[in-house]
Scaffold this motif. Structure first.
Motif, PDB file in Angstrom:
ATOM      1  N   LEU A 706       7.698 -12.723  -3.373  1.00 19.64           N
ATOM      2  CA  LEU A 706       6.736 -13.321  -2.468  1.00 19.64           C
ATOM      3  C   LEU A 706       7.009 -12.557  -1.055  1.00 19.64           C
ATOM      4  N   LEU A 707       8.273 -12.494  -0.679  1.00 24.56           N
ATOM      5  CA  LEU A 707       8.579 -12.022   0.560  1.00 24.56           C
ATOM      6  C   LEU A 707       8.540 -10.616   0.758  1.00 24.56           C
ATOM      7  N   LEU A 708       8.641  -9.636  -0.192  1.00 22.38           N
ATOM      8  CA  LEU A 708       8.419  -8.372  -0.162  1.00 22.38           C
ATOM      9  C   LEU A 708       6.888  -8.227  -0.442  1.00 22.38           C
ATOM     10  N   GLN A 709       6.082  -8.931  -0.969  1.00 19.59           N
ATOM     11  CA  GLN A 709       4.651  -8.620  -0.740  1.00 19.59           C
ATOM     12  C   GLN A 709       4.119  -8.872   0.609  1.00 19.59           C
ATOM     13  N   ALA A 710       4.593  -9.943   1.149  1.00 19.42           N
ATOM     14  CA  ALA A 710       4.242 -10.478   2.465  1.00 19.42           C
ATOM     15  C   ALA A 710       4.572  -9.264   3.269  1.00 19.42           C
ATOM     16  N   VAL A 711       5.881  -8.975   3.357  1.00 18.39           N
ATOM     17  CA  VAL A 711       6.096  -7.772   4.188  1.00 18.39           C
ATOM     18  C   VAL A 711       5.247  -6.651   4.097  1.00 18.39           C
ATOM     19  N   ILE A 712       4.986  -6.376   2.975  1.00 21.19           N
ATOM     20  CA  ILE A 712       4.231  -4.800   2.614  1.00 21.19           C
ATOM     21  C   ILE A 712       3.038  -5.197   3.336  1.00 21.19           C
ATOM     22  N   VAL A 713       2.156  -6.325   3.155  1.00 14.20           N
ATOM     23  CA  VAL A 713       0.983  -6.559   3.848  1.00 14.20           C
ATOM     24  C   VAL A 713       0.987  -6.658   5.150  1.00 14.20           C
ATOM     25  N   ARG A 714       1.768  -7.067   5.786  1.00 16.35           N
ATOM     26  CA  ARG A 714       2.098  -7.153   7.303  1.00 16.35           C
ATOM     27  C   ARG A 714       2.335  -5.726   7.667  1.00 16.35           C
ATOM     28  N   ILE A 715       2.956  -4.941   7.084  1.00 22.05           N
ATOM     29  CA  ILE A 715       3.388  -3.467   7.398  1.00 22.05           C
ATOM     30  C   ILE A 715       1.959  -2.793   7.551  1.00 22.05           C
ATOM     31  N   LYS A 717      -1.338  -3.833   7.253  1.00 21.31           N
ATOM     32  CA  LYS A 717      -2.002  -4.372   8.143  1.00 21.31           C
ATOM     33  C   LYS A 717      -2.016  -4.072   9.340  1.00 21.31           C
ATOM     34  N   GLY A 718      -0.876  -3.675   9.969  1.00 26.74           N
ATOM     35  CA  GLY A 718      -0.556  -3.169  11.144  1.00 26.74           C
ATOM     36  C   GLY A 718      -0.780  -1.809  11.224  1.00 26.74           C
ATOM     37  N   GLU A 763      -5.172  10.150  -0.885  1.00 22.28           N
ATOM     38  CA  GLU A 763      -4.786  11.508  -1.043  1.00 22.28           C
ATOM     39  C   GLU A 763      -3.216  11.611  -0.396  1.00 22.28           C
ATOM     40  N   ASN A 764      -2.494  12.689  -0.840  1.00 18.71           N
ATOM     41  CA  ASN A 764      -1.168  13.132  -0.217  1.00 18.71           C
ATOM     42  C   ASN A 764      -0.162  11.672  -0.113  1.00 18.71           C
ATOM     43  N   ASP A 765      -0.373  10.997  -1.240  1.00 25.35           N
ATOM     44  CA  ASP A 765       0.743   9.866  -1.565  1.00 25.35           C
ATOM     45  C   ASP A 765       0.678   8.976  -0.347  1.00 25.35           C
ATOM     46  N   GLU A 766      -0.622   8.701   0.184  1.00 20.05           N
ATOM     47  CA  GLU A 766      -1.106   7.704   1.351  1.00 20.05           C
ATOM     48  C   GLU A 766      -1.377   6.425   0.666  1.00 20.05           C
ATOM     49  N   LEU A 767      -1.057   5.198   1.463  1.00 22.75           N
ATOM     50  CA  LEU A 767      -1.472   4.089   1.002  1.00 22.75           C
ATOM     51  C   LEU A 767      -2.424   3.348   2.146  1.00 22.75           C
ATOM     52  N   SER A 768      -3.367   2.821   1.906  1.00 18.24           N
ATOM     53  CA  SER A 768      -4.430   2.430   2.888  1.00 18.24           C
ATOM     54  C   SER A 768      -4.531   1.021   2.844  1.00 18.24           C
ATOM     55  N   TYR A 769      -4.692   0.100   3.896  1.00 18.61           N
ATOM     56  CA  TYR A 769      -4.669  -1.334   3.897  1.00 18.61           C
ATOM     57  C   TYR A 769      -6.167  -1.829   3.529  1.00 18.61           C
TER      58      TYR A 769
END
Length: 771
Positions: A706-715, A717-718, A763-769
């Motif tokens: 849960l902590l890892l998912q929360a941190v990923i979402v917070r990053i 989102k910013g 694309e290019n191994d990028e992730l988007s919120y």
């Protein structure tokens, strides 16, 4: 009257110059050789006046021009230059004679001669500077202001002549004599140190700035004294150290080098110029330490193994003087501490899994304390050695034989040891000793990587201490929480502090309940069944689970519970109370024991209380009856209730194998005996403790996800968009203070968030919120 021609005026001027210089030379000669006898005031004023009158006479020595003012100035100019030149010539001739005398002296005699002549010559220079003050003030100043080279005040002129006509011809011989003298002192002989100091001072005095004669430099001193002195020092110590090392141990050599370095430092203060200190230190360091650094470092492990603190201190001080001298020592020290720590834990592990947490924590602390002391004493607490110690401790605290089967074993054991310290017991430490022990707990805690595991175990044990009112003191509990907060921040201890608040609130609630209940008694509405107290705990802050078995409480207990429920519902409408029967406990009096004047008091769990109270109605009960009355499941009934009561000999069974199955009959043991009047039967079973530990570890894994998912979402989102690799790095940086995350787990949770449509892959191994 016949006119005066230019040639006759020039002749007369020359006559005046010759007469003036003859008078001046005679008195300068007295100053140079007989200054100690003194110069009377009449002679002093005579010389001064001669210089003044000659320099201010308006007798031109060149063809007149139409400008009389220019002629007068030019005449004075030339007359001043003549005297200046004649004085310089005199000084050169004088020094030639001194040089001839110098050739007859060698070694210390030469030094004595040089110093004597230098003293005589410079004293005379100072006096002549006063005699020719008018020349300094006017002609010399005007020439220097106009930027003319090789013109100096009279005192400086003396120094320049000394340097050019005498010093440059004898300086090598003088320096050789100085070096021989210093070598004698280094060899243990007594020398006249003032001779060397006088030579140094004279060399320094000869330093003149060619661009500004009024300023001095150290150029002469550095070139003619410092350079050969440093070279001779280097050669001396290279030669001596090579011979000494060949015939003595490394430890003896370090003592020798240490003494030599101190001697050279003192030498600077005794007779050398302070400017040489750094260069002399560097030369000595190179010859005495750098050239033998490999030999010294090879001895380091031997000194560590034998705990030679004084010699380690000596080696540290020596090698700290050279560039990168300590780096190999720090690496070896780190490896040594890590090895010692692992060996200490191995001894604990060989005793099996039944060792006490205290034994394990003490093994860690003993190694840390031992080498922390060594760092403080031998390595003066130097930050890089502290870092090496920290790296080694972190390694053996988190990766050792005990942690082999479970990487989170260290924080679990540390939390359990903390629980033992903070729980009431026969061997409870006093206040100051407990504070020291808690401080030591924090020493180990600093090196724990899985701080979230410690937090989980600590919060569970704290909850039990608070619920069972078994803390040694509230101050000690708050002190520990304060230490954890300081180390990990507010968020780490937020729930722990809220647990304390609930306990305080419960105390106030119990006071209100008693007032309410006493009023009911007065009104005749109810009779007091049992003396009870209650703790109302917030669901979100306490790491407590609901009971894992059905349970029907005894009638007496049930009445008290219902009474409190009515009170609480009146006070807080809409709140639901969940009773944690597995944490409830009480005391019952055993009036049935024969030949016992003072009845025993049994400290029991609520489950045990429910079973024992059944015997008020019947003398013998079947296992199936007990189960039916209490509704407890077999696991709880067998191990935590009947099993413990049988083991304590409170109950006897028939058949006497005591196996808790249907058909087994249980009877109160009327011959029960115990040394204590108050008998604690509320004992944790080891299997229960293990199950609880396993459940805690499972909870940690879920919390991490849960902590890892929360941190990923917070990053995300910013940042909105981020490359996969960068996201992984940021997640690691944000959670590493709680636990070291595995990259595979981070990737797994990124994929989980993609499935939940929090983020998407571009694309290019990028992730988007996804907003």
């Amino acid at each position: 009257m016949a006119p005066i021609t230019a040639s006759s005026a020039a002749n007369r001027s020359r006559d005046d110059l010759e007469a003036t210089w003859a008078y001046l030379q005679e008195n300068v000669e007295k100053v140079m050789y007989k200054l100690r006898e003194g110069v009377d005031m009449k002679t002093y004023m005579g010389v001064y006046t001669k210089v003044h009158n000659f320099c201010t006479s308006q007798k031109p020595t060149s063809t007149p021009t139409s400008n009389p003012v220019h002629n007068a100035s030019r005449g004075a100019h030339l007359l001043g230059e003549e005297i200046y030149t004649l004085l310089g010539t005199y000084l050169s001739d004088h020094l030639k004679k001194v040089l001839v005398d110098a050739e007859t002296h060698t070694d210390e005699a030469l030094l004595a001669f040089y110093i004597r002549e230098w003293k005589r010559y410079t004293d005379a220079a100072k006096y002549n500077n006063h005699l020719f003050k008018y020349l300094n003030r006017h002609w010399v100043k005007r020439e220097m202001d106009e930027g003319k080279k090789n013109v100096y005040d009279i005192y400086t002129l003396h120094l320049v002549k000394w340097k050019d006509d005498f010093f440059m011809k004898v300086e090598q011989r003088v320096m050789q004599a100085v070096l021989k003298l210093v070598e004698k002192q280094r060899n243990g002989e007594t020398i006249d140190q003032l001779q060397v100091k006088a030579i140094v001072d004279s060399f320094v005095s000869l330093g003149l700035d060619e661009n500004d004669p009024t300023k001095s430099t150290l150029d002469v001193y550095r070139r003619h004294f410092e350079t050969p002195f440093l070279q001779a020092t280097k050669e001396y110590y290279q030669r001596e150290s090579k011979l000494f090392v060949a015939e003595n141990s490394v430890v003896e050599y370090m003592k020798k080098a240490e003494a030599r370095l101190e001697e050279e430092r003192e030498r600077v203060g005794l007779y050398l110029h302070p400017d040489i200190m750094k260069k002399l230190t560097d030369v000595c360091n190179e010859a005495l330490i750098t050239d033998h650094s490999l030999l010294l470092r090879d001895e380091f492990q031997v000194l560590l193994d034998n705990e030679r603190i004084d010699d380690l201190t000596r080696m540290y001080k020596l090698l700290s003087r050279i560039k990168d001298g300590l780096d190999p020592l720090r690496n070896r020290f780190e490896a040594h501490v890590r090895k010692a720590g692992l060996a200490s834990v191995d001894k604990v592990a060989t005793s099996g899994d039944n060792f006490e947490p205290k034994v394990y924590v003490d093994a860690l602390l003993d190694i840390h304390s031992k080498y922390q002391q060594l760092v403080n004493i031998a390595f003066t607490g130097e930050s890089e050695f502290v870092r090496s110690l920290d790296n080694a401790c972190k390694e053996f605290v988190n990766r050792n034989e005990v942690c082999k089967s479970n990487s989170s074993r260290s924080p679990e054991l540390l939390a359990k040891y903390t629980d033992q310290l903070l729980k009431k017991g026969a061997k409870a430490a006093d206040e100051s000793e407990l504070e020291e022990l808690l401080q030591q707990i924090m020493v180990v805690f600093k090196y724990i990587e899985d701080k979230d595991v410690f937090q989980k175990f600590y919060s569970r044990t704290l909850a039990k201490r608070l619920v069972h009112v078994s803390s040694v003191s509230d101050d000690a509990e708050m002190s520990m929480i304060s230490k954890l907060k300081e180390a990990c921040g507010f968020e780490y201890t937020n729930k722990l502090q809220r647990m304390f608040q609930d306990i305080q609130t419960s105390k106030d609630l119990n006071s209100s309940y008693r007032e309410w209940y006493d009023k009911l008694l007065q009104d005749g509405g109810e009779k007091r069944a049992v003396d009870s107290s209650y703790q109302v705990l917030g669901t979100g802050f306490w790491p407590l689970n609901a009971p894992n078995t059905p349970f029907t409480p005894p009638t007496e207990v049930n009445k008290a519970v219902e009474s409190f429920r009515r009170f609480y519902d009146q006070k807080h409408n809409g709140r639901k109370l969940t009773w944690l029967w597995q944490l409830c406990k009480g005391e019952i009096r055993a009036n049935y024991v024969k030949q016992q004047k003072v009845p025993y008091t049994f400290q029991v769990s609520t489950y045990q209380m429910a079973v024992l109270l059944l015997f008020n109605e019947q003398e013998t009960l079947d296992y199936a009856e007990i189960k039916e009355y209490t509704q407890l499941n077999d696991d709880i009934l067998e191990h935590q209730v009947v099993g413990i009561l049988m083991k304590a000999r409170v109950l006897t069974a028939s058949p006497d194998d005591g196996k808790p199955v249907a058909g087994t009959k249980y009877t109160l043991n009327t011959n029960f005996k115990n040394k204590k009047i108050k008998v604690n039967l509320n004992i944790n079973v080891k299997s229960e403790q293990k199950t609880e530990a396993d459940e805690t570890h499972k909870t940690v894994e879920e919390d991490r996800k849960l902590l890892l998912q929360a941190v990923i979402v917070r990053i995300m989102k910013g940042r909105k968009r981020l490359r996969h690799v960068q996201l992984v790095e940021e997640v690691i940086n944000q959670v590493k203070n709680r636990f070291p995350p595995r990259i595979a787990d981070i990737k797994k949770n990124i994929d989980a968030l993609m499935e939940k449509d929090y983020i998407e892959r571009m694309e290019n191994d990028e992730l988007s919120y996804i907003a």
